[in-house]
Structure formats: C-alpha cells, structure tokens
Design a protein around this motif. Sequence first.
Motif, mmCIF file in Angstrom:
data_model
loop_
_atom_site.group_PDB
_atom_site.id
_atom_site.type_symbol
_atom_site.label_atom_id
_atom_site.label_comp_id
_atom_site.label_asym_id
_atom_site.label_seq_id
_atom_site.Cartn_x
_atom_site.Cartn_y
_atom_site.Cartn_z
ATOM 1 N N GLN A 30 0.820 -1.216 0.000
ATOM 2 C CA GLN A 30 0.000 0.000 0.000
ATOM 3 C C GLN A 30 0.853 1.264 0.000
ATOM 4 N N ARG A 31 2.118 1.135 -0.363
ATOM 5 C CA ARG A 31 2.987 2.315 -0.365
ATOM 6 C C ARG A 31 2.358 3.437 -1.192
ATOM 7 N N PRO A 32 2.414 4.684 -0.674
ATOM 8 C CA PRO A 32 3.193 5.184 0.477
ATOM 9 C C PRO A 32 2.401 5.211 1.781
ATOM 10 N N VAL A 33 1.428 4.290 1.954
ATOM 11 C CA VAL A 33 0.636 4.223 3.183
ATOM 12 C C VAL A 33 1.121 3.023 3.994
ATOM 13 N N TYR A 34 1.360 3.255 5.274
ATOM 14 C CA TYR A 34 1.931 2.209 6.122
ATOM 15 C C TYR A 34 1.104 2.053 7.392
ATOM 16 N N LYS A 35 1.141 0.820 7.943
ATOM 17 C CA LYS A 35 0.527 0.513 9.230
ATOM 18 C C LYS A 35 1.653 0.228 10.214
ATOM 19 N N ILE A 36 1.734 1.050 11.280
ATOM 20 C CA ILE A 36 2.849 0.957 12.212
ATOM 21 C C ILE A 36 2.336 0.519 13.589
ATOM 22 N N PRO A 37 2.747 -0.653 14.060
ATOM 23 C CA PRO A 37 2.383 -1.083 15.422
ATOM 24 C C PRO A 37 3.086 -0.222 16.466
ATOM 25 N N VAL A 38 2.333 0.231 17.466
ATOM 26 C CA VAL A 38 2.890 0.995 18.574
ATOM 27 C C VAL A 38 2.493 0.305 19.878
ATOM 28 N N GLU A 39 2.929 0.881 20.981
ATOM 29 C CA GLU A 39 2.735 0.233 22.276
ATOM 30 C C GLU A 39 1.268 0.002 22.606
ATOM 31 N N ASN A 40 0.387 0.968 22.264
ATOM 32 C CA ASN A 40 -1.017 0.861 22.647
ATOM 33 C C ASN A 40 -1.950 0.555 21.478
ATOM 34 N N GLY A 41 -1.408 0.045 20.386
ATOM 35 C CA GLY A 41 -2.275 -0.276 19.255
ATOM 36 C C GLY A 41 -1.542 -0.146 17.933
ATOM 37 N N VAL A 42 -2.252 0.432 16.956
ATOM 38 C CA VAL A 42 -1.717 0.545 15.594
ATOM 39 C C VAL A 42 -1.973 1.960 15.080
ATOM 40 N N LEU A 43 -0.959 2.513 14.428
ATOM 41 C CA LEU A 43 -1.136 3.785 13.741
ATOM 42 C C LEU A 43 -1.373 3.501 12.253
ATOM 43 N N TRP A 44 -2.520 3.958 11.742
ATOM 44 C CA TRP A 44 -2.858 3.803 10.327
ATOM 45 C C TRP A 44 -3.890 4.863 9.960
ATOM 46 N N PRO A 45 -3.806 5.481 8.828
ATOM 47 C CA PRO A 45 -2.814 5.310 7.737
ATOM 48 C C PRO A 45 -1.673 6.322 7.873
ATOM 49 N N VAL A 46 -0.468 5.854 8.039
ATOM 50 C CA VAL A 46 0.707 6.725 8.051
ATOM 51 C C VAL A 46 1.161 6.899 6.606
ATOM 52 N N VAL A 47 1.095 8.122 6.109
ATOM 53 C CA VAL A 47 1.517 8.418 4.733
ATOM 54 C C VAL A 47 2.935 8.954 4.785
ATOM 55 N N ALA A 48 3.844 8.331 4.055
ATOM 56 C CA ALA A 48 5.252 8.735 4.068
ATOM 57 C C ALA A 48 5.775 8.769 2.641
ATOM 58 N N ILE A 49 6.431 9.859 2.288
ATOM 59 C CA ILE A 49 7.039 9.979 0.970
ATOM 60 C C ILE A 49 8.454 10.506 1.115
ATOM 61 N N GLU A 50 9.306 10.111 0.200
ATOM 62 C CA GLU A 50 10.671 10.628 0.144
ATOM 63 C C GLU A 50 10.773 11.500 -1.098
ATOM 64 N N LYS A 51 11.069 12.793 -0.911
ATOM 65 C CA LYS A 51 11.092 13.728 -2.023
ATOM 66 C C LYS A 51 12.101 14.825 -1.737
ATOM 67 N N ASN A 52 12.903 15.133 -2.731
ATOM 68 C CA ASN A 52 13.918 16.191 -2.611
ATOM 69 C C ASN A 52 14.868 15.960 -1.441
ATOM 70 N N GLY A 53 15.202 14.678 -1.202
ATOM 71 C CA GLY A 53 16.133 14.359 -0.124
ATOM 72 C C GLY A 53 15.538 14.417 1.261
ATOM 73 N N LEU A 54 14.214 14.498 1.371
ATOM 74 C CA LEU A 54 13.540 14.579 2.664
ATOM 75 C C LEU A 54 12.571 13.407 2.817
ATOM 76 N N LEU A 55 12.444 12.928 4.039
ATOM 77 C CA LEU A 55 11.430 11.940 4.365
ATOM 78 C C LEU A 55 10.305 12.665 5.091
ATOM 79 N N LEU A 56 9.144 12.724 4.476
ATOM 80 C CA LEU A 56 7.999 13.443 5.023
ATOM 81 C C LEU A 56 6.894 12.454 5.331
ATOM 82 N N CYS A 57 6.243 12.642 6.467
ATOM 83 C CA CYS A 57 5.159 11.725 6.824
ATOM 84 C C CYS A 57 4.077 12.480 7.583
#
Length: 480
Positions: A62-89
Amino acid sequence: MPNGGYGKYPTIEKRARLSHGKNYSPVPPASQLLPLLLQKIDRSYTGSQFIPARDRCDLPVQRPVYKIPVENGVLWPVVAIEKNGLLLCCLPLVEETVTEEDYSPIKHMSVSIGFALLCSVSDFLRVPAQEFSARVSELTSFLNEAAPFGQLRDVSADNTCARLADKPCTLPKGNKLPAWKSSSTKGKPSLHLCVSEYISASQCAQETWQDVSSVYGQVTCRPEVEAGVTDVTLNLTHAAVPQNQGEAGVRTPLDGLTVHPCVLRADWQDLDSEAGPEPRVAPRRIRFCPPTESFTLCHYTVGGLTELPIFGVYNMKPEETSASVSIQLKLNYSIKNQFDYCELRIPFYTRSPIASIDSTPSQGSVSISNNKRELLWNIGQKLMSKDQQAQLSANLTFTGSDQAMPAPTAEDAFCRGSNSYGQLHFKIPDFTHSTCCVDPKSVQVSPSAKVKLNLSREYISVDYKIWNSAGEALIVDPKV
C-alpha cells in the motif's frame, strides 16, 4: 536526511479520541515514532534483517501508506514519501472504526488529502541548503496557513506563501483542482475573459504569387469564483467584417472550435445563417464550470478573411558589400490604427555583420540588432499619415563580401542573394480581426451572484512575413 520538524494538531487529536474512544492509540513522540517508521519502510540500520510483519510476501503493498504497530495499538494510515532528499510523513484522521479488512487507502479521502499536504510541504522546503534551516523554522506558519486546524484548504505552496506575504494568489496554469477540494474565494467574485486572436501570413508583391494567411484565436479565463459549484454561460459572438471600404461585410465563421474539459455544453452548429439578404452570424453559446486556475476556455479558427491587416511591398537589391532596402506598409482601413508595438525586422544571417546603415523612415526609428545581423524598424504605436501608410528606405554596408555565412534555420539559409524577407511584429489591443468577442450581456452565473466582469481582446502577429518582390519566396503559394 536533514533533520526537519514534528508537530500535531490538537483539534485533530481531540476528534480522534472522541471518534475511537477506548480504541484510540496516541501518537508517540518523534524520538519513538521515527525508528518505527524507518524500520517499516526499510530505512533502519537493521534493514537487512527479515521482519515478518514487514517482509512477508503475502502482505498487501500500500505504499506510500503504512501501518505501524505501537505500544497501545496501531497507527494507520501513516503516509510517508521521500522527495527532494527529505522523508515526510503524516497521520491523516480516519474517524470511522477500521477493521482488519478495511485497511484500504482508496476507501478513505483523508489519505489523498494527507498525500497532497506532504507534496505541498515538499515544494515549500525545496530551497538551497543554506536556506533550509530558515525555511524549516517557517514550517509551522506554513502549515497553519495551508491547513488551519488540520483542514487542508490549498495544495499550492506558492499560493500559501503568497497569502503569508499578503500578496495575490495565482495558481500555475496546468494545476488540476483536487476532487476533495472546492476553493473558497475571498473578496468580490470576478471573471476575467480575454479573446486573443493571432495571424500568420506570408505575402509577396508579385503577380505570379498569392498571399496566404491563417487567423485563429483562443479565449482564456481567469476565474475568481467558487470553483466546482459556479456555473457560467456566455456567448462568443462576432459581426460581419468589411473587406473593402464601402462594401458590405463578409461572414467569418469561427470554425474548428475545441473546448476545455470543464465545458458542459457548447453550440457546435455552423455559425453562419443564410436567412435574409444581409449577412448574419450566429453566436456560440458556451456553458462551463470553471476550475480555480487560469485556463484556455476554447480555441477557434477563422475562415473567409481574404484581406491582410497590413499589406507590405518589400524590395531589396544586394551588392557585394552592401544592400539597398525599401519597404512600404499600408494598414487595411478596417483594422484599428493603434498598436502596443509594431516593429519590422529584416534579417541578413547569411551575410557578414552589418557595419553601418543610412536610413530615411517616414516615422519611427531604425537601428541594428545586437548581433549585427538584423535591421530593426520600430514603427511606433500608430501609422501617422492620413492614408495610414509608412515607408522606409535604407542603405546597408556589411563588414565583408561573404554571402555564405551559416544560418540558424533552413528558412534563413534560403535567404541568399535576392531571397530575403522582413518579419512584422505587432499587437493591437482591444481588437480582433474577426470581431470575435464575449458578449457582456450574455454572461450568466449560477448560483445567481454579482460577479465583476473584466473583458479584453488582443490581435497579435505570430509569423508575418513580407518577401522581397525581386527574389523568390518560401511558403507563399503560386496562383494556379
């Protein structure tokens, strides 16, 4: 990657807590979130290690959408892109409860909104390295303007920067209006419509040659109205054009009409009506729903115009190290005698540079171009004589006798010996050769609102050549 910034919208977090209740998963601090994100997108230092939750082949991509497990559950939808040398989310808000089967980005509009915001932030941060730190310090102000309280209202970084600087906003031509956004205009709504008509022509004062021309135009629109909800209807009209003094006008149909995709309906039938002895031309009626950016509403061609706006007779006699030039111009009586600019250029690319010039123009000024290859006659903003004519006689001296210099184009390479042309550049404001214009009384806006209407017209030469009557000519068609 450069170290950037981290921020939250308290209003969005409160809405998330109210929507999800006990299932709400708080966003961890940046120091904890970044390693989890890097690991998820295989950017951590242990990226070579196999992680089943990330690397299994049966997981949906599902890139650039990610599901990230955290201590108290799940973070979704985390949108992350790499552009112009930067990682933006970013973490867009999804207010409805999402089950394992509903982890699909296309079902949630907020994912598209988050992606658009990241692209806008990337454009904002695209600056030289020495300015990056200062630009990052302005990021909070940028986000508060682009997405106040977490509600994205503009995807154009240029527009957002313009508003921060209290300057007018203009979307670049070609930007498309996002499906999720209907713009909100500030101030009094207005509609700017410009009819631009162009002419390409080639003429030669020889009985065996026939002058040819092509007239075409376009209507551009700069709307400052509510995009996506405003419906505009107008008439594109024109009258009969007189060809010779004392004669009745002739019909000049607007053929080949092509329209912008925002047009909902247009009259496609032939514009000419044969009813009655007097020529009558029906208008085009066009209905459209304008986007936010400036756009070309339609293109058209004009048929039936046989008279050129400016008739010219050009004569050039070449010598070994010199040339004598004479040219006469006459404005067609039906053409408006007012120019933003009017200039004649006679190139001599295949000869040695021009050393000097002795000229006697009836008006305006004569000079040599910076590259010493062109004679320039700045005619002025009006033909001053009563018969609307202008003349120029000039003697040119070249630095050498070489007449085989390389030329920039095949057309200029043809211009050797007596083969020569003068190119006329002009622009006439508030005028079109076909008399095409937008009828202000026909403009209707729905829903009904008071809209300030700004109409303009212009007539511009594109490739207007006058060939030497004592030589051969290109493009001009011989009479059959």
